[in-house]
Write an enzyme that holds these catalytic residues in place. Sequence first.
Site, PDB file in Angstrom:
ATOM      1  N   GLY A 665      73.907  63.525  89.300  1.00 27.75           N
ATOM      2  CA  GLY A 665      74.469  64.771  89.801  1.00 27.75           C
ATOM      3  C   GLY A 665      73.746  65.963  89.237  1.00 27.75           C
ATOM      4  O   GLY A 665      72.811  65.836  88.444  1.00 27.75           O
ATOM      5  N   GLU A 666      74.196  67.113  89.669  1.00 25.84           N
ATOM      6  CA  GLU A 666      73.567  68.362  89.270  1.00 25.84           C
ATOM      7  C   GLU A 666      74.604  69.185  88.529  1.00 25.84           C
ATOM      8  O   GLU A 666      75.632  69.547  89.093  1.00 25.84           O
ATOM      9  CB  GLU A 666      73.092  69.087  90.533  1.00 25.84           C
ATOM     10  CG  GLU A 666      72.142  70.247  90.309  1.00 25.84           C
ATOM     11  CD  GLU A 666      70.734  69.774  89.991  1.00 25.84           C
ATOM     12  OE1 GLU A 666      70.098  70.384  89.127  1.00 25.84           O
ATOM     13  OE2 GLU A 666      70.278  68.787  90.625  1.00 25.84           O
ATOM     14  N   GLY A 667      74.384  69.431  87.258  1.00 26.16           N
ATOM     15  CA  GLY A 667      75.342  70.235  86.494  1.00 26.16           C
ATOM     16  C   GLY A 667      75.004  71.694  86.614  1.00 26.16           C
ATOM     17  O   GLY A 667      74.052  72.071  87.302  1.00 26.16           O
ATOM     18  N   GLY A 670      71.499  71.966  84.833  1.00 31.92           N
ATOM     19  CA  GLY A 670      70.455  70.968  84.960  1.00 31.92           C
ATOM     20  C   GLY A 670      70.979  69.679  85.554  1.00 31.92           C
ATOM     21  O   GLY A 670      72.170  69.558  85.850  1.00 31.92           O
ATOM     22  N   SER A 671      70.076  68.722  85.709  1.00 32.64           N
ATOM     23  CA  SER A 671      70.451  67.477  86.371  1.00 32.64           C
ATOM     24  C   SER A 671      70.926  66.443  85.359  1.00 32.64           C
ATOM     25  O   SER A 671      70.590  66.510  84.179  1.00 32.64           O
ATOM     26  CB  SER A 671      69.259  66.892  87.109  1.00 32.64           C
ATOM     27  OG  SER A 671      68.585  67.919  87.764  1.00 32.64           O
ATOM     28  N   VAL A 672      71.680  65.475  85.878  1.00 34.49           N
ATOM     29  CA  VAL A 672      72.153  64.386  85.036  1.00 34.49           C
ATOM     30  C   VAL A 672      71.620  63.078  85.604  1.00 34.49           C
ATOM     31  O   VAL A 672      71.714  62.836  86.809  1.00 34.49           O
ATOM     32  CB  VAL A 672      73.693  64.341  84.989  1.00 34.49           C
ATOM     33  CG1 VAL A 672      74.173  63.265  84.032  1.00 34.49           C
ATOM     34  CG2 VAL A 672      74.244  65.691  84.571  1.00 34.49           C
ATOM     35  N   LYS A 686      71.490  64.344  80.263  1.00 36.58           N
ATOM     36  CA  LYS A 686      71.622  65.656  80.877  1.00 36.58           C
ATOM     37  C   LYS A 686      70.369  66.442  80.537  1.00 36.58           C
ATOM     38  O   LYS A 686      70.044  66.622  79.369  1.00 36.58           O
ATOM     39  CB  LYS A 686      72.857  66.327  80.286  1.00 36.58           C
ATOM     40  CG  LYS A 686      73.242  67.619  80.926  1.00 36.58           C
ATOM     41  CD  LYS A 686      74.613  67.960  80.403  1.00 36.58           C
ATOM     42  CE  LYS A 686      75.142  69.266  80.902  1.00 36.58           C
ATOM     43  NZ  LYS A 686      76.452  69.526  80.307  1.00 36.58           N
ATOM     44  N   ASP A 784      86.954  75.299  79.825  1.00 34.98           N
ATOM     45  CA  ASP A 784      86.585  74.964  81.200  1.00 34.98           C
ATOM     46  C   ASP A 784      87.128  73.587  81.587  1.00 34.98           C
ATOM     47  O   ASP A 784      86.411  72.734  82.084  1.00 34.98           O
ATOM     48  CB  ASP A 784      85.062  75.016  81.355  1.00 34.98           C
ATOM     49  CG  ASP A 784      84.643  75.159  82.815  1.00 34.98           C
ATOM     50  OD1 ASP A 784      85.514  75.468  83.654  1.00 34.98           O
ATOM     51  OD2 ASP A 784      83.453  74.966  83.111  1.00 34.98           O
TER      52      ASP A 784
END
Length: 998
Positions: A665-667, A670-672, A686, A784
């Site tokens: 996925g995309e955080g 950045g990407s994971v 990550k 969050d």
Amino acid sequence: MARLVLPYISFIVFLLLMCMATQPGTGTIHSDEVKALGEIAEQLGKKDWNINVEQCKNDLSWLTPKLDWKPPYNNSLFCDCSYPDSVCHVVALVLKGQDLDGKLPRSLVKLHYLTYLNLNRNFLSGNIPHEWASTKLEFLTLSVNNLSGPIPGFLGNITALRYMSIENNLFSGMVPLELGKLVSLENLILSANNLSGELPFALTKLTKLTELRISSNNFTGRIPDFFRSWKQLEKLEIQASGFEGPIPSNISILSNLTELRISDLVGGGSKFPNLSSMKGMERLMLKSCNISGPITESISDMTQLQTLDLSFNRLDGKIPDFHGLSRLKYLFLTSNLLTGPIPEWIKDKDNTHPVDLSYNNLSERSAPSCRDNLNLFKSFSGMDNLSLSECLKDSPCSKDYYEVHINCGGKAKTVGNIKYEADYHPAGPASFVWKENWGFSSSGRFWDLNTTGNDYVANNVSILKMNESELYTSARLSPLSITYYARCLANGPYKLKLHFAEIVIRDNRSFYSLGRRIFDIYVQEKLVLEDFDIENAAPGVDKAVVKEYKANVTNNVLMIRFFWAGKGTTDAPKRGNYGPLISAISVENDFSLPNDGKMKIVVGAVVVVLLLIFMILGILWWKGCLGGRKSRENELKGLDLQTGFFTYRQIKAATDNFNAANKLGEGGFGSVYKGILSDGTVIAVKQLSSKSRQGSREFVNEIGMISGLQHPNLVRLYGCCIEGKQLLLVYEYMENNSLAHVLFGPANGWLKLDWPARQKICAGIAKGLAFLHEESTLKIVHRDIKSTNVLLDRDLNPKISDFGLAKLDEEENTHISTRIAGTIGYMAPEYALWGHLTYKADVYSFGVVALEIIAGKNNMKYRPNQNFVCLLDWAIVLQQRGDLMELVDPELGSDFSKEEALRMIKVALLCTNPSPVLRPVMTAVVNMLEGRIVIDELTRGPSIYGNEWGFEALRDQYGESSRPKSMESQSLTQSSNATWIGSSSTSAHNIYSTNQNE
Ligand SMILES: *[C@@H]1O[C@H](CO)[C@@H](O)[C@H](O)[C@H]1NC(C)=O
């Protein structure tokens, strides 16, 4: 004036009392019994028990407590009010986990109707009073107390007894033959005492026995062969009882057995007993019973079998085909003489159940490629060095080592000038974990414990004050056997230091002090210490014991094994608490290094060079060349970073060069990626974009935060990688992605969350937050919390992730945050509007997530019609309409617990109260969700800082700052408070209060 009013008030009180007496479902307890309860409270040492306030629960379903009845509260009375004069009689008394430190109450006999008594987990001492002989108890449990002396023979007079447990006490002497009079007895549990002698023949009269547990005692003689009389047995446990083998062949009669556990028999061995009649077996343990010959084929007929432990015997021949046992989850064949190949069904990549084949003579040619949960440590014959699996063959020693220092179960620590290496792999039932020059093999699972994934590491619960305390804050645990080995050692004599400290069992006047941890230590496969008890040796808890040994290394390998031989307790302070605990290991050469002379010269030269460098740096600094620039590395060091470091190459290899196929996925930053390390550990990586300053800040934040935090409901950080511009974080991999993904994912294809899973997830998130807010050493506001930041592991355990925005609670913190960070739809109003940030902001977000769990809908995206902004909005309307159950996800159909669902909704609404002060703290939330505190429906605070009605009382109830010492013991008083706070409550108490105010 007063004289005129007084009779009027008295009349009202009189009316109220009348109402209470006649109100259906709230009878009063017989006055003799109220008096007796007072005496009982005093004898038990229970101080906070106001029996007048207590209303005896008379829910009809409790009237005939069944043997497997789990009382819904730890602190309660249950009454039968069906008597003609509408008087209630106490039938069940539960005072569990209250740390009562008195004696067993003589006055119990005055409760003539009492049939159920549960005093588990207290600190009661003395013996059972003879008055109890004339009670009519059917159910009696006194487990986990400090009771001592012989088991009194007059217990045989309580002939109504069907269930009796005195597990985990200090009872001694012989089992009295009078117990043979208890012919109705179905469950008899005598484990973890100091009982001795043989069992009296009279026990053969207990023909209704379905459960017998007599583990961890000092009985003598052969295992009694009473099985002809005990044909009804379903559960039989004889672990480290003191009895000698062999297992009587008559055991074959017990065709009803679903659980059989025999272990650690001394003396005579036998061939495999005949178990062919036991078709319903679910859990079978024949461990360390001196059984030889092949494993019986009849095990393949036990179609219900889930756990099989045949470890530490002398079984030979091939591993039988258990392929057809579809329920088999755990298989332990550790330490036998098994030969032949490893069967294909074990090697199967899709087989993810733990299988432990360590210490056997299997054929080397059958060695499979590595897989998780398959322990092949020393499984093969013909490898005279370390018979490691294939996995390590490509890793020959790169050099000779002379020392190894390991901080077992913890992070890398430097103590004095010794650097202890990190060892925080979570381990598991069948793990084989290795580094370049050391590793460990861990076998066994904690029976009777729901696996949490953190069972194999202990963390300290109080502040440790001993020297080198860093070494003892965490420790490795093992339910059966754990071997640490060092390899690539130069041959010669070595000094060994084993560091221990009891950090789980406590020493206060509480059931937390009633555990007895006993285990054995082997060095180079020789028993060097039997029945080691850390607490006795220290003496005391939280104190260090260092055991020193010498060992000779001849084939470059040193092995230290810790073994649980079934002794001590298994139920204190918590169930599944036993087995070896080791804090740190230090191995050092006991001989002079080969080229000592040369070394000194080298060291000397290095020192001179370093001094020169420092001088030059000093001059440069003085000239101002190096001032002012604070590099990222420095910033990181400031955080006392002690996580593991990975090289970029390792991560590249693990993720197949960040292959798009591995992208999870995309955080935000950045990407994971998913990756697999060379030891088979699955990780999530990550990748933070190095360009954004935000990314780097987040990075620093996140490492600093999580590396210091360990909790089953927080995602675990294995380490990081900083190389050049690369900033990478390495986490445990979570099989089931995020809660949002599962809840709101495409309707088909994704796994459905049933109600128990939702309840577990909700309570798990609450526990994780409670830990962050109240229990961890760093107190953290997450800022969050949302369903995308809750990840789910294989067993759907929730783990909170993404601490990128988290904020430490600093003393001087003004709680006003200029930069608002968080996610729309989850942010508490006071934080979103004014940047006012407290723990209660997280509580609000948690409430939103809880609503989403119940409804299966995204708070922001759900609008039943244009009149509603979001799910929460709708929920509030439903609350006003009194239609709360409408919220429950229709996907669940009617397949959910209404009581739990209602509880969760009420908690969600309480947590999302606009006024932060009216929101409960997270520990209270946990207790509410698990039904230990009564939840009250509140009217929603009209304004955010309004000093509305009930404000002060709420502050008392939920403990604005301090957490009550024992939530459980206070549940009574809390529930009575709750009634008068409540607006909807119609209890007499409430009316009385309001009238008084008028
Ligand atoms: C138990 O019962 C026996 C016989 O019924 C009686 O003699 C004895 O006194 C009783 N024991 C106690 C402690 O009440």
